[in-house]
Every structure is written in C-alpha cells, then in structure tokens.
Design a protein around this motif. Sequence first.
Motif, PDB file in Angstrom:
ATOM      1  N   VAL A 102      31.793  30.825  44.560  1.00 55.91           N
ATOM      2  CA  VAL A 102      32.979  30.447  45.316  1.00 55.91           C
ATOM      3  C   VAL A 102      32.667  30.576  46.794  1.00 55.91           C
ATOM      4  O   VAL A 102      32.236  31.633  47.251  1.00 55.91           O
ATOM      5  CB  VAL A 102      34.185  31.335  44.937  1.00 55.91           C
ATOM      6  N   ASN A 103      32.877  29.514  47.524  1.00 56.23           N
ATOM      7  CA  ASN A 103      32.551  29.495  48.943  1.00 56.23           C
ATOM      8  C   ASN A 103      33.761  29.938  49.772  1.00 56.23           C
ATOM      9  O   ASN A 103      34.470  29.125  50.351  1.00 56.23           O
ATOM     10  CB  ASN A 103      32.096  28.095  49.351  1.00 56.23           C
ATOM     11  N   VAL A 104      34.004  31.251  49.754  1.00 54.77           N
ATOM     12  CA  VAL A 104      35.029  31.858  50.605  1.00 54.77           C
ATOM     13  C   VAL A 104      34.374  33.009  51.355  1.00 54.77           C
ATOM     14  O   VAL A 104      33.386  33.581  50.896  1.00 54.77           O
ATOM     15  CB  VAL A 104      36.257  32.369  49.808  1.00 54.77           C
ATOM     16  N   ASP A 105      34.943  33.342  52.468  1.00 53.75           N
ATOM     17  CA  ASP A 105      34.445  34.457  53.264  1.00 53.75           C
ATOM     18  C   ASP A 105      34.754  35.763  52.535  1.00 53.75           C
ATOM     19  O   ASP A 105      35.897  35.979  52.103  1.00 53.75           O
ATOM     20  CB  ASP A 105      35.114  34.426  54.640  1.00 53.75           C
ATOM     21  N   SER A 106      33.773  36.620  52.395  1.00 52.37           N
ATOM     22  CA  SER A 106      33.989  37.893  51.697  1.00 52.37           C
ATOM     23  C   SER A 106      35.077  38.725  52.368  1.00 52.37           C
ATOM     24  O   SER A 106      35.767  39.495  51.711  1.00 52.37           O
ATOM     25  CB  SER A 106      32.690  38.687  51.605  1.00 52.37           C
ATOM     26  N   GLU A 107      35.238  38.532  53.669  1.00 52.98           N
ATOM     27  CA  GLU A 107      36.289  39.258  54.390  1.00 52.98           C
ATOM     28  C   GLU A 107      37.687  38.782  54.005  1.00 52.98           C
ATOM     29  O   GLU A 107      38.670  39.470  54.267  1.00 52.98           O
ATOM     30  CB  GLU A 107      36.094  39.099  55.899  1.00 52.98           C
ATOM     31  N   SER A 108      37.789  37.595  53.391  1.00 51.62           N
ATOM     32  CA  SER A 108      39.100  37.081  53.003  1.00 51.62           C
ATOM     33  C   SER A 108      39.500  37.536  51.601  1.00 51.62           C
ATOM     34  O   SER A 108      40.609  37.238  51.148  1.00 51.62           O
ATOM     35  CB  SER A 108      39.134  35.557  53.067  1.00 51.62           C
ATOM     36  N   LEU A 109      38.619  38.248  50.914  1.00 55.48           N
ATOM     37  CA  LEU A 109      38.951  38.751  49.578  1.00 55.48           C
ATOM     38  C   LEU A 109      39.511  40.171  49.677  1.00 55.48           C
ATOM     39  O   LEU A 109      38.970  41.013  50.389  1.00 55.48           O
ATOM     40  CB  LEU A 109      37.712  38.779  48.683  1.00 55.48           C
ATOM     41  N   PHE A 156      32.028  26.860  36.384  1.00 51.65           N
ATOM     42  CA  PHE A 156      33.216  27.586  36.826  1.00 51.65           C
ATOM     43  C   PHE A 156      34.341  26.608  37.107  1.00 51.65           C
ATOM     44  O   PHE A 156      34.106  25.460  37.457  1.00 51.65           O
ATOM     45  CB  PHE A 156      32.912  28.434  38.076  1.00 51.65           C
ATOM     46  N   ALA A 157      35.576  27.092  36.948  1.00 52.97           N
ATOM     47  CA  ALA A 157      36.749  26.251  37.184  1.00 52.97           C
ATOM     48  C   ALA A 157      37.908  27.143  37.614  1.00 52.97           C
ATOM     49  O   ALA A 157      37.868  28.368  37.464  1.00 52.97           O
ATOM     50  CB  ALA A 157      37.119  25.493  35.908  1.00 52.97           C
ATOM     51  N   TRP A 158      38.938  26.504  38.142  1.00 48.57           N
ATOM     52  CA  TRP A 158      40.188  27.185  38.483  1.00 48.57           C
ATOM     53  C   TRP A 158      41.207  26.865  37.408  1.00 48.57           C
ATOM     54  O   TRP A 158      41.358  25.717  37.017  1.00 48.57           O
ATOM     55  CB  TRP A 158      40.713  26.721  39.838  1.00 48.57           C
ATOM     56  N   LYS A 159      41.909  27.883  36.932  1.00 50.44           N
ATOM     57  CA  LYS A 159      42.942  27.687  35.915  1.00 50.44           C
ATOM     58  C   LYS A 159      44.241  28.327  36.382  1.00 50.44           C
ATOM     59  O   LYS A 159      44.237  29.374  37.024  1.00 50.44           O
ATOM     60  CB  LYS A 159      42.533  28.322  34.571  1.00 50.44           C
ATOM     61  N   VAL A 197      41.590  23.526  45.737  1.00 50.66           N
ATOM     62  CA  VAL A 197      40.810  24.715  45.386  1.00 50.66           C
ATOM     63  C   VAL A 197      39.420  24.371  44.861  1.00 50.66           C
ATOM     64  O   VAL A 197      38.499  25.178  44.974  1.00 50.66           O
ATOM     65  CB  VAL A 197      41.560  25.627  44.383  1.00 50.66           C
ATOM     66  N   ASP A 198      39.241  23.180  44.304  1.00 50.67           N
ATOM     67  CA  ASP A 198      37.921  22.793  43.792  1.00 50.67           C
ATOM     68  C   ASP A 198      36.890  22.669  44.904  1.00 50.67           C
ATOM     69  O   ASP A 198      35.691  22.762  44.650  1.00 50.67           O
ATOM     70  CB  ASP A 198      38.001  21.487  43.005  1.00 50.67           C
ATOM     71  N   ILE A 257      43.508  32.469  43.795  1.00 53.85           N
ATOM     72  CA  ILE A 257      43.594  31.704  45.039  1.00 53.85           C
ATOM     73  C   ILE A 257      44.844  30.830  44.990  1.00 53.85           C
ATOM     74  O   ILE A 257      45.205  30.318  43.928  1.00 53.85           O
ATOM     75  CB  ILE A 257      42.316  30.865  45.266  1.00 53.85           C
ATOM     76  N   THR A 258      45.488  30.716  46.123  1.00 57.66           N
ATOM     77  CA  THR A 258      46.689  29.892  46.234  1.00 57.66           C
ATOM     78  C   THR A 258      46.379  28.744  47.175  1.00 57.66           C
ATOM     79  O   THR A 258      45.861  28.961  48.273  1.00 57.66           O
ATOM     80  CB  THR A 258      47.868  30.728  46.769  1.00 57.66           C
TER      81      THR A 258
END
Length: 127
Positions: free
Chosen positions: A57-64, A103-106, A93-94, A13-14
């Motif tokens: 992760v709370n993102v829309d599956s369509e955005s993956l 879980f974490a972002w690295k 991103v958190d 993710i950016t």
Amino acid sequence: MTKENIVAGTIMITNKAEETFFLVAVEGESNTLPTVEMSGEGKSPLGSIMESLLKHVNVDSESLRLLDLTNIRGNGRNIPLFVFDALEKPADVDTVLTDRSHFAWKKSSDITEILTDWELGGVPIYH
C-alpha cells in the motif's frame, strides 16, 4: 494449540466519498487477512506487519495510526491482529495499491465474511 510466529493486519481507509474499505489479501477466489511470518531479526509484531503492509500500500507510514489490537483464534491458531487507520483519503483507494493481483480493498460488510472463521479476542498473544 500450535505455536506459530504469524501476525495479521489490515489497513482501514476512507475515500473522499466517505466510503470505508479494509485491505485484504487475495488468495485465488477467496480473500483473507494479510499475514506475515515474524522475522528472526528482532522486529516486533507491530513492526513486522506494518513493514509488510506498507510494501503493498503506497501510503505514508506517518499517516497510519493503530486503531485496534486484538487476537484472532481459529483452526488451532492464535494470531495477533493489528488494525491501522490511514489518515489519507484518496479519491480512488485502488490507486494506493501496489499489487492489485494479491491485494484488494473490501467494504466492511465483506470483511465480516472473512472474520467468520475466526474468534476475536481482546488480548493479543505473542509467541
């Protein structure tokens, strides 16, 4: 090599500042790639890992979108690895993590440390 019905995956993710992060699982003091055991419910490896990642992760599956598919090998295991790219660009991103304790972002420099124990291959192996 032992046969295991495990699949690994991560989401890239950016943020709005154009910094790129990868989703990792937190295990005590260390980080690893998120994995899931394949269910006996007939789900594909792709469906299994995508469903698992979207629980955290709370993102829309369509955005993956599937960015890469490879195989990781190490410690006597062969595991398919799916890398997804999220089209969403949050300011922080958190805010899209639902479980910050596990879980974490690295950043990419940190993810290379996680991959040092694995050999990357070009063809996924399914069991």
